[in-house]
Design a protein around this motif. Structure first.
Motif, PDB file in Angstrom:
ATOM      1  N   TRP A 115       0.835  -1.198   0.000  1.00 49.46           N
ATOM      2  CA  TRP A 115       0.000   0.000   0.000  1.00 49.46           C
ATOM      3  C   TRP A 115       0.874   1.253   0.000  1.00 49.46           C
ATOM      4  O   TRP A 115       1.898   1.287   0.685  1.00 49.46           O
ATOM      5  CB  TRP A 115      -0.867   0.035   1.266  1.00 49.46           C
ATOM      6  N   ASP A 128      -9.655  -0.932  -2.473  1.00 47.25           N
ATOM      7  CA  ASP A 128      -8.276  -0.471  -2.597  1.00 47.25           C
ATOM      8  C   ASP A 128      -7.925   0.757  -1.769  1.00 47.25           C
ATOM      9  O   ASP A 128      -6.842   1.326  -1.961  1.00 47.25           O
ATOM     10  CB  ASP A 128      -7.976  -0.173  -4.080  1.00 47.25           C
ATOM     11  N   ARG A 144      -3.997   0.821  -2.324  1.00 50.74           N
ATOM     12  CA  ARG A 144      -3.350  -0.421  -2.763  1.00 50.74           C
ATOM     13  C   ARG A 144      -2.487  -0.150  -3.996  1.00 50.74           C
ATOM     14  O   ARG A 144      -2.891   0.557  -4.898  1.00 50.74           O
ATOM     15  CB  ARG A 144      -4.407  -1.471  -3.085  1.00 50.74           C
TER      16      ARG A 144
END
Length: 146
Positions: free
Chosen positions: A18, A121, A144
């Motif tokens: 991330w 995400d 992400r």
């Protein structure tokens, strides 16, 4: 969906890499800083994840490297037991509703973290730290990678 994105299995959701952007504000002095870098959640043999964050922290105009390591251990029903690198307890994490609030007392200070999942995400944390030694707000966004 609503404001939060439910996550039935927090470890499965967090696994991977991330990008991280964090703002830090000292409410007592007005000083501000920021951290930018990456967080990687890597699988461990015990079924948990090793969380390693690294990047650059800029505080009052001075940039320096920064990193931290945590362990995310499997809890019941898709939850997580978050530990410091040395094994001491930090907080629980239950993202099944897409939102979780955790407290961590540290000496006379109290860390209260709010975790929210926006989608597959993106997630964020807001830590409010209060006590005789600290009066801080730390806001972190995670996106992400790959």
């Amino acid at each position: 969906m609503g404001e939060f994105w439910p996550v039935p299995d927090a470890l499965a959701y967090l696994a991977g890499r991330w990008s991280v952007a964090r703002s830090v504000r000292d409410l007592a002095s007005g000083a501000e800083g920021e951290f930018t870098g990456t967080t990687e959640f890597r699988a461990e043999e015990d079924g948990g994840l090793l969380h390693h964050e690294s990047g650059t922290f800029v505080w009052q105009g001075v940039a320096r490297p920064a990193e931290r390591t945590l362990r995310f251990l499997p809890g019941p029903d898709g939850t997580v037991d978050v530990r410091f690198a040395d094994g001491r307890p930090f907080h629980g994490l239950d993202l099944t509703s897409g939102r979780h609030v955790a407290d961590h007392p540290c000496a006379a200070d109290l860390y209260r973290g709010e975790f929210t999942v926006r989608d597959a995400d993106h997630w964020r944390t807001v830590w409010r730290v209060r006590g005789p030694a600290k009066d801080l707000v730390l806001r972190t966004g995670y996106a992400r990678e790959g």
